[in-house]
Design a protein around this motif. Structure first.
Motif, PDB file in Angstrom:
ATOM      1  N   THR B   7       2.726   1.260  12.108  1.00 14.83           N
ATOM      2  CA  THR B   7       3.191   1.544  10.752  1.00 14.83           C
ATOM      3  C   THR B   7       3.566   0.210  10.120  1.00 14.83           C
ATOM      4  OG1 THR B   7       4.093   3.624  11.538  1.00 14.83           O
ATOM      5  CG2 THR B   7       4.844   2.860   9.382  1.00 14.83           C
ATOM      6  N   LEU B   8       2.914  -0.108   9.002  1.00 16.33           N
ATOM      7  CA  LEU B   8       3.214  -1.365   8.319  1.00 16.33           C
ATOM      8  C   LEU B   8       4.056  -1.090   7.093  1.00 16.33           C
ATOM      9  CD1 LEU B   8      -0.295  -3.062   8.439  1.00 16.33           C
ATOM     10  CD2 LEU B   8       1.701  -3.694   9.772  1.00 16.33           C
ATOM     11  N   LYS B   9       5.103  -1.879   6.917  1.00 15.59           N
ATOM     12  CA  LYS B   9       5.889  -1.816   5.678  1.00 15.59           C
ATOM     13  C   LYS B   9       5.650  -3.138   4.975  1.00 15.59           C
ATOM     14  CE  LYS B   9       9.415   1.414   7.315  1.00 15.59           C
ATOM     15  NZ  LYS B   9       9.066   2.538   6.428  1.00 15.59           N
ATOM     16  N   ILE B  10       4.921  -3.095   3.873  1.00 19.30           N
ATOM     17  CA  ILE B  10       4.430  -4.318   3.236  1.00 19.30           C
ATOM     18  C   ILE B  10       4.935  -4.431   1.794  1.00 19.30           C
ATOM     19  CG2 ILE B  10       2.332  -5.551   2.498  1.00 19.30           C
ATOM     20  CD1 ILE B  10       0.881  -4.346   4.828  1.00 19.30           C
ATOM     21  N   TRP B  11       5.322  -5.657   1.414  1.00 16.19           N
ATOM     22  CA  TRP B  11       5.780  -5.922   0.054  1.00 16.19           C
ATOM     23  C   TRP B  11       4.583  -5.877  -0.907  1.00 16.19           C
ATOM     24  CZ3 TRP B  11      10.299  -6.094  -2.402  1.00 16.19           C
ATOM     25  CH2 TRP B  11      10.340  -6.668  -3.674  1.00 16.19           C
ATOM     26  N   LYS B  19       7.825  -5.829 -10.929  1.00 10.78           N
ATOM     27  CA  LYS B  19       8.847  -5.458  -9.942  1.00 10.78           C
ATOM     28  C   LYS B  19       8.118  -5.046  -8.657  1.00 10.78           C
ATOM     29  CE  LYS B  19      12.584  -2.092  -9.566  1.00 10.78           C
ATOM     30  NZ  LYS B  19      13.113  -2.690  -8.382  1.00 10.78           N
ATOM     31  N   GLY B  20       8.519  -5.606  -7.553  1.00 10.46           N
ATOM     32  CA  GLY B  20       7.856  -5.273  -6.295  1.00 10.46           C
ATOM     33  C   GLY B  20       8.634  -4.274  -5.475  1.00 10.46           C
ATOM     34  N   GLU B  21       7.998  -3.749  -4.423  1.00 10.63           N
ATOM     35  CA  GLU B  21       8.685  -2.840  -3.507  1.00 10.63           C
ATOM     36  C   GLU B  21       7.979  -2.834  -2.161  1.00 10.63           C
ATOM     37  OE1 GLU B  21       8.264   1.323  -4.393  1.00 10.63           O
ATOM     38  OE2 GLU B  21       6.343   1.039  -5.381  1.00 10.63           O
ATOM     39  N   MET B  22       8.695  -2.402  -1.124  1.00  6.94           N
ATOM     40  CA  MET B  22       8.102  -2.260   0.199  1.00  6.94           C
ATOM     41  C   MET B  22       7.349  -0.932   0.235  1.00  6.94           C
ATOM     42  SD  MET B  22       9.027  -5.016   1.865  1.00  6.94           S
ATOM     43  CE  MET B  22       8.834  -4.768   3.631  1.00  6.94           C
ATOM     44  N   LYS B  23       6.081  -0.984   0.657  1.00  7.37           N
ATOM     45  CA  LYS B  23       5.287   0.248   0.772  1.00  7.37           C
ATOM     46  C   LYS B  23       4.841   0.443   2.210  1.00  7.37           C
ATOM     47  CE  LYS B  23       3.452   1.436  -3.710  1.00  7.37           C
ATOM     48  NZ  LYS B  23       2.272   1.406  -4.587  1.00  7.37           N
ATOM     49  N   THR B  24       4.723   1.698   2.609  1.00  7.06           N
ATOM     50  CA  THR B  24       4.384   2.012   3.993  1.00  7.06           C
ATOM     51  C   THR B  24       2.899   2.338   4.132  1.00  7.06           C
ATOM     52  OG1 THR B  24       6.613   2.895   4.223  1.00  7.06           O
ATOM     53  CG2 THR B  24       5.027   3.473   5.953  1.00  7.06           C
ATOM     54  N   TYR B  25       2.257   1.711   5.130  1.00  9.73           N
ATOM     55  CA  TYR B  25       0.844   1.963   5.407  1.00  9.73           C
ATOM     56  C   TYR B  25       0.653   2.228   6.899  1.00  9.73           C
ATOM     57  CZ  TYR B  25       0.145  -0.275   0.864  1.00  9.73           C
ATOM     58  OH  TYR B  25       0.202  -0.601  -0.474  1.00  9.73           O
ATOM     59  N   CYS B  69      -1.864 -19.633   5.592  1.00 10.92           N
ATOM     60  CA  CYS B  69      -1.295 -18.313   5.871  1.00 10.92           C
ATOM     61  C   CYS B  69       0.218 -18.406   5.965  1.00 10.92           C
ATOM     62  CB  CYS B  69      -1.914 -17.674   7.109  1.00 10.92           C
ATOM     63  SG  CYS B  69      -1.727 -18.587   8.651  1.00 10.92           S
ATOM     64  N   SER B  70       0.865 -17.395   5.443  1.00 12.79           N
ATOM     65  CA  SER B  70       2.326 -17.403   5.418  1.00 12.79           C
ATOM     66  C   SER B  70       2.822 -16.133   6.124  1.00 12.79           C
ATOM     67  CB  SER B  70       2.803 -17.504   3.973  1.00 12.79           C
ATOM     68  OG  SER B  70       2.163 -16.552   3.152  1.00 12.79           O
ATOM     69  N   LEU B  71       3.482 -15.285   5.416  1.00 11.95           N
ATOM     70  CA  LEU B  71       3.976 -13.978   5.877  1.00 11.95           C
ATOM     71  C   LEU B  71       5.239 -14.041   6.754  1.00 11.95           C
ATOM     72  CD1 LEU B  71       0.695 -12.031   6.744  1.00 11.95           C
ATOM     73  CD2 LEU B  71       1.745 -12.461   4.513  1.00 11.95           C
ATOM     74  N   PHE B  72       6.223 -13.291   6.299  1.00 12.60           N
ATOM     75  CA  PHE B  72       7.494 -13.122   7.015  1.00 12.60           C
ATOM     76  C   PHE B  72       7.384 -11.785   7.754  1.00 12.60           C
ATOM     77  CE2 PHE B  72      12.218 -13.177   7.249  1.00 12.60           C
ATOM     78  CZ  PHE B  72      12.398 -14.525   7.533  1.00 12.60           C
ATOM     79  N   ILE B  73       7.118 -11.850   9.040  1.00 12.24           N
ATOM     80  CA  ILE B  73       6.775 -10.661   9.821  1.00 12.24           C
ATOM     81  C   ILE B  73       7.923 -10.283  10.751  1.00 12.24           C
ATOM     82  CG2 ILE B  73       5.147  -9.709  11.496  1.00 12.24           C
ATOM     83  CD1 ILE B  73       3.179 -11.987  10.379  1.00 12.24           C
ATOM     84  N   ILE B 100       6.052  -2.547  11.593  1.00 12.60           N
ATOM     85  CA  ILE B 100       6.053  -3.988  11.320  1.00 12.60           C
ATOM     86  C   ILE B 100       6.365  -4.229   9.841  1.00 12.60           C
ATOM     87  CG2 ILE B 100       4.729  -6.133  11.481  1.00 12.60           C
ATOM     88  CD1 ILE B 100       2.929  -4.766  13.542  1.00 12.60           C
ATOM     89  N   HIS B 101       7.382  -5.034   9.602  1.00 11.21           N
ATOM     90  CA  HIS B 101       7.764  -5.377   8.228  1.00 11.21           C
ATOM     91  C   HIS B 101       7.056  -6.659   7.825  1.00 11.21           C
ATOM     92  CE1 HIS B 101      11.286  -2.581   8.300  1.00 11.21           C
ATOM     93  NE2 HIS B 101      11.102  -2.765   9.596  1.00 11.21           N
ATOM     94  N   VAL B 102       6.395  -6.663   6.673  1.00  7.53           N
ATOM     95  CA  VAL B 102       5.675  -7.854   6.218  1.00  7.53           C
ATOM     96  C   VAL B 102       6.122  -8.196   4.795  1.00  7.53           C
ATOM     97  CG1 VAL B 102       3.429  -8.965   6.008  1.00  7.53           C
ATOM     98  CG2 VAL B 102       3.682  -7.000   7.531  1.00  7.53           C
ATOM     99  N   GLU B 103       6.720  -9.386   4.655  1.00  6.14           N
ATOM    100  CA  GLU B 103       7.214  -9.820   3.349  1.00  6.14           C
ATOM    101  C   GLU B 103       6.671 -11.199   3.017  1.00  6.14           C
ATOM    102  OE1 GLU B 103      11.571  -8.873   2.631  1.00  6.14           O
ATOM    103  OE2 GLU B 103      11.427  -8.501   4.783  1.00  6.14           O
TER     104      GLU B 103
END
Lengths: 224, 252
Positions: B7-11, B19-25, B69-73, B100-103
């Protein structure tokens, strides 16, 4: 560059933080050395401590150093406040999920909070003793000196006051645990041979000094 | 080998000012041999097929040397694991059923362009302020042995020069400080004779630009050194502190 050399750049602020911080560390040693006299709770110990307190508040050279000390405390706090405000502004949107413990210590990241708690303690501490010694209505001992000893002994008969002091020394310990070695790094004093020594001395200092400070109120409470 | 379900939670953020938000995939069928970016490619492929907007993220070389590549995982820059970029992070680091949280990198100086892609041009401007030597390097080559350089200095300068400017130091710092990046760029020149003539001007100009960009101050927490994919040492920050102190004190 037209900005002031004192607080102009981020690095200059850190130099001042380090210099004032290390100066305050040397003050802690002197303050502790003097206050350990309080462990002698005999009538002679009382007179000796009061004579020492008189010397510390009247001898010109000590007075001069004490003004530098007040300035250092205020500047360390003010500079720290400026740094903390900039640091907060630098990340306007926070992370939703953070695992900062994986790469750094909590006390290293919370120096501003720990410093604020130390400052609050200092204000209470100075109101209780420093203010009373200078402008309060203290009685005189048999030698005719202000009886600071009795004030200290009376204050430390209250368990919650002793608890506040012990807690504050714990906060100071964590502040020093990061701050001592951090000051050297800020001043650029990093060397493969000496940095491990500085770090070990820092840990020793951060444990020993607060433990002995905390010992005084606990000792006086137990032996009251 | 059994494939993983994650389950990915991605910004998600449609643009710089949106305005952004965390979305679940949910993602199924993730092989442990995939890199993290390949896993995102699979997710994006799926999103495109469904007619949804794919997730924007930066990537280029995919072999750990470009710094794109970046990403705060899961709360760490480039995710769990040390001395790696996100393209070098493999899905074997995760377990079946993980969330996994990805920001994106979070810093005022690194504004979000879209989703997980941020604008790191602040680093370019710091580099342009002084991270160079003003010599003509075309057609007038000097024999390498004509300028003696102690091996230790050459090695330390090279260590500093391995910085790929990815921004993990800023992303991971509690204060969003860019000190490790700037220190690496200052050190790679400060240690070498070719960099000495402009050393004072360089460090003053680069620090001034760093402050202008709105990065935070260094608290010496050491988090940057831990998360840096190239293992750039805090010793470089100390060197920059020394360089800046002497340059400020002795500049005309």
């Amino acid at each position: 560059m037209a900005r002031s050399a004192l607080l102009g750049s981020s690095l200059a602020k850190k130099y001042w933080m380090a210099l004032t911080g290390l100066f305050l560390c040397t003050f802690l040693i002197a303050h502790l050395a003097g206050n350990l006299q309080l462990l002698d709770m005999s009538p002679e110990g009382q007179l000796k401590f009061n004579a020492y307190a008189k010397f510390m508040t009247t001898f010109p050279l000590v007075k001069l150093v004490s003004y530098v000390l007040y300035a250092s405390i205020l500047f360390h706090a003010f500079d720290g406040f400026l740094l903390a405000v900039q640091n907060r502004k630098a990340r306007p949107v926070k992370y939703a999920h953070e695992k900062a413990g994986a790469n750094s210590t909590w006390y290293g990241r919370q120096m501003a909070l720990l410093g604020t708690l130390v400052l609050v303690f200092l204000i209470i501490h100075m109101k209780t003793f420093w203010y009373e010694m200078h402008w309060g209505e203290l009685g005189l001992d048999v030698d005719g000196n202000k009886d600071l000893y009795t004030l200290v002994a009376t204050v430390f008969t209250q368990w919650w006051y002793v608890a506040l002091y012990v807690m504050s020394m714990l906060v100071l310990a964590y502040h020093l645990l990061h701050g001592f070695q951090s000051a050297f790094q800020s001043l650029g004093l990093n060397h493969p041979r000496y940095t491990p020594v500085i770090k070990n001395v820092g840990v020793f200092f951060a444990v020993i000094v607060p433990v002995f400070f905390a010992l005084i109120p606990v000792w006086m409470f137990i032996n009251a | 080998m059994r494939n993983m379900k994650l389950t990915l939670k991605i910004w998600r953020q449609s643009g710089p000012n949106a305005k952004g938000e965390m979305k679940t995939y949910p993602v199924n069928d993730v092989s442990e041999d995939m890199s993290f970016l390949e896993m995102l490619d699979v997710l994006n492929d799926d999103l495109v097929r469904k007619g949804e907007e794919p997730i924007a993220f930066d990537h280029d070389c995919r072999e750990g040397i470009c710094g794109s590549c970046s990403l705060f995982i899961n709360g760490e820059a480039h995710g769990p694991g040390r001395m790696i970029t996100t393209c070098q992070l493999h899905m074997r680091k995760f377990k079946d059923g993980d969330t996994i949280h990805v920001e994106p990198w979070r810093s005022g100086a690194f504004p979000v362009i879209k989703d997980l892609a941020v604008d790191r041009s602040a680093f370019d401007r710091i580099q342009a302020a002084g991270g160079f030597v003003s010599v003509n390097t075309s057609g007038n080559l000097v024999d390498g042995n004509a300028v003696p350089i102690p091996k230790d200095d050459a090695d330390t300068a090279f260590d500093a020069a391995t910085c790929i400017g990815c921004g993990a130091c800023v992303a991971t710092c509690v204060n969003s400080s860019a000190m490790l990046f700037v220190a690496a760029k200052v050190s790679q020149f400060a240690l070498l004779p070719q960099g000495k003539p402009e050393a004072k001007r360089r460090v003053l100009a680069m620090v001034e630009q760093m402050d202008k960009e709105g990065f935070g101050n260094c608290s010496n927490t050491g988090a940057c050194e831990v998360e840096c994919p190239k293992g750039i040492s805090l010793e470089h920050i100390a060197r920059m502190n020394r360089e800046y102190l002497t340059a400020s004190a002795t500049k005309d």
